[in-house]
Design an enzyme around this catalytic site. Structure first.
Site, mmCIF file in Angstrom:
data_model
loop_
_atom_site.group_PDB
_atom_site.id
_atom_site.type_symbol
_atom_site.label_atom_id
_atom_site.label_comp_id
_atom_site.label_asym_id
_atom_site.label_seq_id
_atom_site.Cartn_x
_atom_site.Cartn_y
_atom_site.Cartn_z
ATOM 1 N N PRO A 379 0.829 -1.208 0.000
ATOM 2 C CA PRO A 379 0.000 0.000 0.000
ATOM 3 C C PRO A 379 0.867 1.263 0.000
ATOM 4 O O PRO A 379 2.069 1.204 0.280
ATOM 5 C CB PRO A 379 -0.792 -0.127 1.312
ATOM 6 C CG PRO A 379 -0.613 -1.531 1.760
ATOM 7 C CD PRO A 379 0.678 -2.009 1.211
ATOM 8 N N GLY A 381 2.701 4.536 1.244
ATOM 9 C CA GLY A 381 3.189 5.019 2.528
ATOM 10 C C GLY A 381 3.864 3.992 3.398
ATOM 11 O O GLY A 381 4.131 4.273 4.571
ATOM 12 N N GLY A 383 6.877 2.604 2.645
ATOM 13 C CA GLY A 383 8.325 2.711 2.521
ATOM 14 C C GLY A 383 8.941 1.985 1.347
ATOM 15 O O GLY A 383 10.112 1.624 1.398
ATOM 16 N N THR A 385 9.644 3.151 -1.791
ATOM 17 C CA THR A 385 10.658 3.975 -2.452
ATOM 18 C C THR A 385 11.882 4.146 -1.578
ATOM 19 O O THR A 385 13.025 4.045 -2.052
ATOM 20 C CB THR A 385 10.057 5.345 -2.814
ATOM 21 O OG1 THR A 385 8.904 5.157 -3.636
ATOM 22 C CG2 THR A 385 11.074 6.196 -3.550
ATOM 23 N N SER A 703 -14.113 -12.718 -2.995
ATOM 24 C CA SER A 703 -13.950 -12.878 -1.549
ATOM 25 C C SER A 703 -15.133 -12.337 -0.743
ATOM 26 O O SER A 703 -15.189 -12.554 0.474
ATOM 27 C CB SER A 703 -12.657 -12.195 -1.086
ATOM 28 O OG SER A 703 -12.714 -10.803 -1.314
ATOM 29 N N LYS A 746 -6.321 -7.701 5.102
ATOM 30 C CA LYS A 746 -7.707 -7.693 5.582
ATOM 31 C C LYS A 746 -7.763 -7.769 7.109
ATOM 32 O O LYS A 746 -8.544 -7.051 7.753
ATOM 33 C CB LYS A 746 -8.470 -8.860 4.964
ATOM 34 C CG LYS A 746 -8.666 -8.757 3.454
ATOM 35 C CD LYS A 746 -9.312 -10.012 2.892
ATOM 36 C CE LYS A 746 -9.488 -9.908 1.378
ATOM 37 N NZ LYS A 746 -10.077 -11.136 0.801
#
Length: 798
Positions: A379, A381, A383, A385, A703, A746
């Site tokens: 996701p 944010g 880290g 990069t 799902s 999840k």
């Protein structure tokens, strides 16, 4: 001593020469003569020419000579730059001469008109101050076989006639004197004086006393001069036919270029072309690149600088020379140091770090990179990069980042062909030139955001870049030369792999970065976010204190994300508020303590609540867990029924797979209604409507089958679904609960939303172990294989 810029050279005719020799016999000359050194002219007998005198000693010599008998000796200097030449710097054979006129000028220079009389050989210098004076002997022409000399003279005159026809610069007096003289010695002197011979050739003719030898030495010089003039005439004719009206200003340049091309003596661009050749020879290029660069330099030498193609070709050569064909940085393959850097720059992510360290260990062992391309998936944010930069720091390599988000043009990767205006190499080659290394770490960011349109598909172009078996001969369209990318460590990032081209996905080794837990976010905030924000706002830890309870309140009440970007923004907002208070209260000396109950005053009311996101108070609602590219999320699936004809209505921008899951769930419940205790006898008189909120967001996937089944069962049994429970799993037509993906994300979402229990497929037990231990301790999990196990767990008891 030199000839003035505007040189006037004359020569006495035969009768004048006879008169001069009569006036100046050998007996008329003194025993010694003052010797004047000449830097750029050779004097012959019967020659009349102006001389420019600048040295003080030479000017005094002229004054003394003019005041006396006006006789002087002139000889060529061996060193043309010496102002006061020494005896050893003078040629031994010169010419006795007479000063005819002298003019003095305001700039302290003297111009004299001098007439050559006799050849002389300097025997001994008697004085060197204030100027040279020497004893000498006269050199008389020696004649041998008159028939041979006559034949040599005729050949020389025939060549001279051809030269006269090709050279309009010679005056009519010179032409007449040379062609009408019967004295072979005088003819040789005439030719030497008036034709474009070098100083050494002229001096050699002056020193040759034998007339036969002088003519023999003169004939090759005349022949060469004749050939040069013929070639010059040919060149002028070629240039004249090629020059248009707009090129007339470049006539001299074209003429020079044509001469150099015929003689093979360099190029028209002079120093610039030579400098490029030297750079190419010295640069560590590949053999093919060197061959292409030299070929382009040869083309450049034939192009006028004013032509646009000149700048394009020069720019292309500069790109070739600027690339790091063999330059690279030395790897620092210290695994302990690499581990320290990764731990220092990133908290948690232990499995990701282990995989990166394994990758570095392989590089250390094999001393080369010939393996899979790493793809960090997770996701926003979390880290991805910064992990790429940490790998570069651990290896001691240079780091470059290329953003692929929104890229739709294949030329961004492969470059434009040079036929296009403004063409440039692709981003890969540009990055290598900027980093000046052929083995950097290059991060290809947002791989899943690459697009495609009529300009091509960048993802297809990346196939060669990211294939270890092919990228050692990567060919950029602009360079059109293979470049070795096998030493580059490529790392890609993506939020999810679904949009990535299947062939490209096959070349990637995927490393998944999970969402952060609350405790991990707390540690990241303490170790990285807060120090960075304090520094950016000019604060220190002595100015403000943010205790753990305050940070937890910030994490749970003001953020709900997989990464820490929103958390950093909230920390920045809180830091700004604190900075303002500190500036407003200038006398505040104690650290400002931000208590949890102060956050509402500073940032406003909480945006999220730690308890379950929605308390279920009606039948037909179930809580589901879904995976998204930005992390796991909690969704509420609603079902209701109304009078109708037994139809199933589906809304909420659902995909085909999710619609089929709803059909499957309803079919199963109807087929097993009696076994499950459901009343569906009036099904044909009612329509069922299933809706998934957030209707503007597309939703798809199997799902949600378990959640839809629970919502429908709640509707049909009139029993509510438990509010503290969420579920995920695919349902088959026989009621089996099948395996699904994204379990870790999840479950983390369920924990973030304050849920207490989760229901998962039994086949996902192995994925449960991937969930952080602290989350597993907070949640109770139920693994089920069949829908018959679901309803007792999900529905409230009557």
């Amino acid at each position: 001593m030199s000839a003035p810029d505007t040189e006037f050279i004359s020569i006495l005719g035969p009768s004048e020469r006879e008169g001069a020799s009569t006036r100046f016999s050998a007996r008329a000359l003194p025993d010694t003569l003052p010797i004047l050194g000449l830097s750029d002219i050779v004097f012959f007998p019967s020659m009349v020419a102006p001389l420019l005198v600048e040295a003080a000693g030479s000017i005094k010599m002229i004054d003394d000579v003019v005041a006396g008998d006006r006789l002087i000796g002139v000889a060529l200097q061996r060193n043309p730059h010496a102002e006061d030449p020494k005896p050893e710097e003078m040629h031994s054979v010169g010419c006795a001469a007479r000063v005819l006129k002298m003019l003095k000028f305001p700039d302290n220079t003297v111009r004299v008109l001098v007439e050559g009389l006799w050849r002389i050989r300097i025997q001994e210098y008697t004085d060197s101050k204030p100027y040279l004076r020497a004893k000498f002997e006269l050199l008389r022409d020696t004649s041998g076989d008159s028939v041979e000399e006559a034949a040599l003279l005729r050949n020389a005159q025939a060549l001279f006639q051809e030269i006269v026809n090709l050279s309009p610069a010679l005056s009519e007096q010179i032409k007449a004197s040379a062609l009408n003289t019967e004295d072979p010695g005088l003819f040789a002197d005439l030719a030497a004086i008036n034709l474009n011979f070098g100083l050494e050739d002229r001096q050699a003719l002056l020193e040759t006393i034998s007339i036969r030898e002088r003519l023999q030495r003169l004939l090759p010089l005349l022949n060469r001069e004749n050939q040069v003039l013929m070639l010059s005439s040919k060149i002028q004719s070629e240039v004249a036919t090629n020059i248009s009206k707009t090129q007339r200003d470049f006539f001299l340049r074209e003429q020079m270029r044509a001469i150099q091309r015929e003689l093979g003596e360099g190029d028209h661009a002079g120093g610039e072309i030579r400098a490029l050749r030297e750079r190419i020879e010295q640069a560590p290029l590949s053999e093919e690149a060197r061959k292409v660069a030299l070929h382009e330099v040869e083309r450049l030498a034939q192009i006028q600088p004013s032509v646009p193609e000149f700048a394009l070709t020069r720019n292309y050569i500069d790109w070739i020379l600027a690339l790091p064909w063999k330059g690279e940085t030395e790897d620092k393959l210290d695994l302990a140091e690499a581990e320290r850097i990764l731990n220092e720059q990133h908290f948690g992510l232990s499995k990701v770090k282990d995989r990166l360290l394994e990758f570095l260990a392989v590089i250390k062992r094999r001393k080369q990179i010939k393996g899979p391309i790493l793809c960090l998936v997770g996701p926003p944010g979390v880290g991805k990069t910064s992990l790429g930069r940490s790998v570069a720091d651990a290896l001691g390599r240079k780091f470059g980042r290329i953003s692929l988000g929104g890229m739709r043009d294949e030329a961004e990767i492969r470059g434009h062909r040079r036929t296009y205006v403004g063409a440039l190499p692709g981003r890969i080659i540009q990055t290598l030139r900027r980093l000046e290394s052929r083995n950097p770490v290059i991060l290809l960011d947002e791989l899943d955001k690459v697009g495609a349109d009529f300009r091509g598909d960048p993802a297809s172009a990346l196939l060669e870049v990211l294939d270890p078996e092919q990228n050692n001969t990567f060919t950029d369209h602009y360079l059109d030369i293979p470049f070795d990318l096998s030493r580059v460590l490529f790392i890609t990032t993506a939020n999810w792999l679904e949009p990535v081209h299947p062939a490209l996905r096959d070349r990637l080794e995927v490393i998944e970065l999970p969402s952060y837990t609350e405790s991990e976010k707390l540690e990241i905030a303490k170790r990285h976010l807060i120090p960075r924000q304090l520094e950016e706002h000019g604060l220190t830890r002595r100015d403000v204190r943010l205790p753990d309870p305050t940070l937890r309140r910030l994490i749970t009440g003001y953020t709900r994300e997989a990464g820490v970007r929103q958390l950093e923004r909230e920390v920045a907002a809180l830091t700004r508020k604190v900075t303002r208070k500190l500036v407003s209260n200038g006398n505040l000396r104690r650290p400002l303590h931000v208590a949890p109950n102060k956050i509402t005053e500073l940032l406003g009311p909480p945006r999220f609540h730690a308890e379950t996101a929605e308390s279920i108070k009606e039948i037909g609602i179930a809580t589901g867990l879904v995976w998204t590219p930005v992390g796991g999320e909690v969704v509420f699936i609603e079902a209701t029924r109304m009078p109708g004809k037994g139809n199933l209505l589906l809304t909420g921008l659902l995909g085909d797979v999710m619609k089929e899951s709803a059909q499957t769930a309803l079919s199963y419940l109807r087929s097993q209604a009696e076994l499950l205790g459901l009343d569906v006898s009036d099904h044909s008189r009612f329509d069922i409507h299933i809706h998934v909120p957030a209707g503007a967001v597309p939703k798809d996937g199997p799902s949600a089958g378990v959640t839809i089944t629970a919502a429908l069962a709640s509707l049909l049994s009139k029993r509510r679904v438990r509010s503290d429970l969420a579920m995920s799993g695919e349902v088959s037509l026989r009621g089996r609960v099948l395996r699904v993906g994204g379990i870790k994300e999840k479950v983390l979402a369920a924990e973030r939303f304050g849920l207490k229990e989760v229901i998962l497929p039994d086949t996902n037990k192995s994925d449960w172990q991937e969930v952080p231990g602290e989350v597993r301790n907070r949640l109770k999990v139920h693994f089920i294989r069949h829908i018959s196990q679901l309803l007792p767990l999900a529905l409230e008891k009557k």
